[in-house]
Design an enzyme around this catalytic site. Structure first.
Site, PDB file in Angstrom:
ATOM      1  N   GLU A  90     -23.334   5.069  27.586  1.00  0.00           N
ATOM      2  CA  GLU A  90     -24.452   4.373  28.416  1.00  0.00           C
ATOM      3  C   GLU A  90     -23.525   3.807  29.890  1.00  0.00           C
ATOM      4  OE1 GLU A  90     -26.194   1.452  26.307  1.00  0.00           O
ATOM      5  OE2 GLU A  90     -26.609   2.444  24.334  1.00  0.00           O
ATOM      6  N   CYS A 103     -22.228  -1.087  35.400  1.00  0.00           N
ATOM      7  CA  CYS A 103     -21.455  -1.288  34.200  1.00  0.00           C
ATOM      8  C   CYS A 103     -21.073  -0.087  33.408  1.00  0.00           C
ATOM      9  CB  CYS A 103     -22.357  -2.135  33.134  1.00  0.00           C
ATOM     10  SG  CYS A 103     -22.019  -2.470  31.749  1.00  0.00           S
ATOM     11  N   CYS A 110     -17.486   1.843  18.991  1.00  0.00           N
ATOM     12  CA  CYS A 110     -16.548   0.768  19.189  1.00  0.00           C
ATOM     13  C   CYS A 110     -16.082   0.456  17.661  1.00  0.00           C
ATOM     14  CB  CYS A 110     -17.417  -0.474  19.824  1.00  0.00           C
ATOM     15  SG  CYS A 110     -16.304  -1.845  19.998  1.00  0.00           S
ATOM     16  N   CYS A 114     -18.101  -6.495  16.148  1.00  0.00           N
ATOM     17  CA  CYS A 114     -18.890  -7.767  16.352  1.00  0.00           C
ATOM     18  C   CYS A 114     -20.329  -7.744  15.606  1.00  0.00           C
ATOM     19  CB  CYS A 114     -18.940  -8.020  17.532  1.00  0.00           C
ATOM     20  SG  CYS A 114     -17.405  -8.181  18.278  1.00  0.00           S
ATOM     21  N   CYS A 117     -23.492  -7.077  17.846  1.00  0.00           N
ATOM     22  CA  CYS A 117     -23.575  -6.081  18.869  1.00  0.00           C
ATOM     23  C   CYS A 117     -24.066  -4.504  18.185  1.00  0.00           C
ATOM     24  CB  CYS A 117     -21.966  -5.915  19.434  1.00  0.00           C
ATOM     25  SG  CYS A 117     -21.928  -4.560  20.768  1.00  0.00           S
ATOM     26  N   GLY A 157     -17.658  -0.177  23.841  1.00  0.00           N
ATOM     27  CA  GLY A 157     -16.490   0.093  23.734  1.00  0.00           C
ATOM     28  C   GLY A 157     -15.548  -1.336  23.862  1.00  0.00           C
ATOM     29  N   GLU A 158     -14.401  -1.088  23.446  1.00  0.00           N
ATOM     30  CA  GLU A 158     -13.361  -2.156  23.812  1.00  0.00           C
ATOM     31  C   GLU A 158     -12.287  -1.747  24.899  1.00  0.00           C
ATOM     32  OE1 GLU A 158     -12.872  -5.587  23.529  1.00  0.00           O
ATOM     33  OE2 GLU A 158     -11.148  -5.065  24.630  1.00  0.00           O
ATOM     34  N   SER A 189     -14.179  -6.943  30.587  1.00  0.00           N
ATOM     35  CA  SER A 189     -14.474  -8.012  29.431  1.00  0.00           C
ATOM     36  C   SER A 189     -13.896  -7.342  28.122  1.00  0.00           C
ATOM     37  CB  SER A 189     -15.984  -8.043  29.403  1.00  0.00           C
ATOM     38  OG  SER A 189     -16.613  -8.839  28.167  1.00  0.00           O
ATOM     39  N   SER A 212     -14.863 -12.675  25.870  1.00  0.00           N
ATOM     40  CA  SER A 212     -16.276 -12.728  24.792  1.00  0.00           C
ATOM     41  C   SER A 212     -15.689 -13.967  23.826  1.00  0.00           C
ATOM     42  CB  SER A 212     -16.543 -11.553  24.333  1.00  0.00           C
ATOM     43  OG  SER A 212     -16.921 -10.599  25.238  1.00  0.00           O
ATOM     44  N   LEU A 213     -16.265 -15.063  23.997  1.00  0.00           N
ATOM     45  CA  LEU A 213     -15.830 -16.055  22.974  1.00  0.00           C
ATOM     46  C   LEU A 213     -16.860 -16.152  21.818  1.00  0.00           C
ATOM     47  CD1 LEU A 213     -13.353 -17.954  22.637  1.00  0.00           C
ATOM     48  CD2 LEU A 213     -14.345 -19.733  23.960  1.00  0.00           C
ATOM     49  N   HIS A 214     -17.952 -16.542  22.307  1.00  0.00           N
ATOM     50  CA  HIS A 214     -19.007 -16.757  21.535  1.00  0.00           C
ATOM     51  C   HIS A 214     -19.089 -17.632  20.242  1.00  0.00           C
ATOM     52  CE1 HIS A 214     -20.156 -13.141  23.751  1.00  0.00           C
ATOM     53  NE2 HIS A 214     -19.581 -12.284  22.990  1.00  0.00           N
ATOM     54  N   ASN A 294     -29.335 -10.485  22.764  1.00  0.00           N
ATOM     55  CA  ASN A 294     -30.281  -9.616  22.797  1.00  0.00           C
ATOM     56  C   ASN A 294     -30.828  -9.096  21.352  1.00  0.00           C
ATOM     57  OD1 ASN A 294     -30.557  -8.897  25.679  1.00  0.00           O
ATOM     58  ND2 ASN A 294     -28.621  -8.328  25.385  1.00  0.00           N
ATOM     59  N   CYS A 337     -26.079  -3.678  25.755  1.00  0.00           N
ATOM     60  CA  CYS A 337     -24.800  -2.751  25.339  1.00  0.00           C
ATOM     61  C   CYS A 337     -25.323  -2.040  23.786  1.00  0.00           C
ATOM     62  CB  CYS A 337     -23.890  -3.952  24.717  1.00  0.00           C
ATOM     63  SG  CYS A 337     -22.259  -3.170  25.156  1.00  0.00           S
TER      64      CYS A 337
END
Ligand code: SAH
Length: 353
Positions: A90, A103, A110, A114, A117, A157-158, A189, A212-214, A294, A337
């Site tokens: 995407e 983006c 991935c 997480c 996600c 992806g990372e 990111s 990305s801490l979260h 989301n 995402c």
């Protein structure tokens, strides 16, 4: 093995054309045309024979539009791209006042796991090549007919799990004969791959880093982000501080608010305390981007109220941390995402059964 010419810088392309017995100037000519969005078959100032040979021998790394959804709310365009091997990824075109931002995805799937996600369901299929990272930007520019001025690596992806290809892509997209997008207009990111942050600090590519801490403590972060078992918050923030000291570039933090998990006022206080302690004495300004999760069907996580986000932001601000509540662009086109790829996969599964 096909030759991946979209992954080549002009000097590498030069060697390739010399190996074909072609003059050197072909390299610049082809580099410019490819980066403008023309496929080999469309570069008509090459001889028919050369075009045929290149089409045969080189990798067709420019993606094809499999699906395209335009938001009626804000004009955001969400693309599902099909790659040469049939894999789908995407990309999203977002229109801001300061310019057009794409983006992009960095991997097919991935493996970071997480819990909130959609990209991680089904794991990582493969890394994207530099050409396929670049191809997304080129294709969005070609399809929209609008100049792209900014890139965020926040898709599937990372990026730091695909380090070398990402760095090569950055050099390609920054090249003055190509798209010429300034490093300062590119953000990357990461979920917290500390080894990658350390490597990034060593090279002279001044992109903006986003973490990305979260969550503000290890128990909670490990619950939702398995990477935290490898590098905990302490290790991650130490790497961020070193990165800041070495490069002078500030880092922003992403914090996804999940109802009842990490979105209370005391969570905000804990977050402020952790960040302030880590950056004490460095003079670095601290910035947090807040976004309500989301909702992805498979994860079961729910978003909280608008009031809870505002209260969270206020608590951070009171403690000297700037916070922005991210606008959700393209909410009507599955722009979060991995959601479009996921729904396309489910659709294909349904057709098979
Ligand atoms: N792997 C990178 C980049 C991809 S995701 C990273 O983890 O940073 C881009 C951002 O969207 C990350 O901050 C990620 O945690 C967040 N994200 C993923 N799924 C989400 C969801 N369902 N709701 C809100 N944010 C999400």
């Amino acid at each position: 093995m096909k030759t991946d010419i979209y992954s080549m810088l002009p000097e590498e392309l030069c060697e390739y054309f010399i190996s074909l017995g072609e003059p050197k100037f072909r390299a610049k000519q082809v580099f410019e045309r490819l980066h403008r969005g023309e496929r080999i078959s469309e570069i008509t100032n090459l001889s028919k024979a050369l075009r045929a040979r290149l089409s045969e021998e080189t990798l067709d790394a420019l993606p094809y539009v499999e699906e395209k959804h335009v938001s009626k709310i804000d004009g955001t365009v969400k693309y599902l791209f099909r790659l040469h091997d049939g894999a789908c990824i995407e990309s999203v075109l977002m229109r801001y006042k300061h310019g057009n931002t794409v983006c992009i995805s960095s991997q097919v799937g991935c493996r970071m796991g997480c819990k909130f996600c959609a990209s991680t369901i089904g794991g990582r299929v493969r890394d994207l090549l530099p050409s396929e990272l670049l191809g997304q930007v080129i294709m969005v520019q070609r399809d929209s007919g609008e100049r792209i001025s900014n890139i965020v690596m926040m898709g599937i992806g990372e990026p730091l799990d695909n380090f070398d290809n990402v760095v090569k892509f950055l050099r390609l997209v920054n090249h003055p004969d190509g798209l010429n997008i300034g490093y300062r207009h590119i953000s990357l990111s990461t979920c917290g791959v500390v080894s990658g942050i350390e490597r990034l600090a060593e090279i002279d590519i001044p992109i903006t880093l986003s973490i990305s801490l979260h969550a503000a403590n290890d128990t909670r972060r490990s619950e939702i982000m398995p990477i935290n078992n490898k590098w905990n918050i302490d290790a991650l923030l130490s790497a961020c501080v070193s990165y800041y000291k070495v490069t002078g570039r500030r880092i922003s933090f992403e914090y996804t608010l999940i109802s009842g998990k990490n979105d209370s006022v005391s969570d905000a206080e804990e977050l402020a305390a952790v960040l302030t302690a880590a950056f004490r004495g460095t003079g670095a300004p601290i910035h947090v981007n807040l976004i309500r999760v989301n909702e992805v069907e498979e994860t079961g996580f729910k978003k909280g109220s608008v009031e809870s986000v505002n209260a969270f932001a206020k608590t951070l601000e009171k403690r000297g941390i700037t916070a922005t509540v991210r606008r959700r662009l393209g909410s009507d086109v599955n722009a979060a995402c991995g959601q479009l790829r996921r729904s396309n996969m489910l659709k294909k599964d349904e057709q098979k059964s």
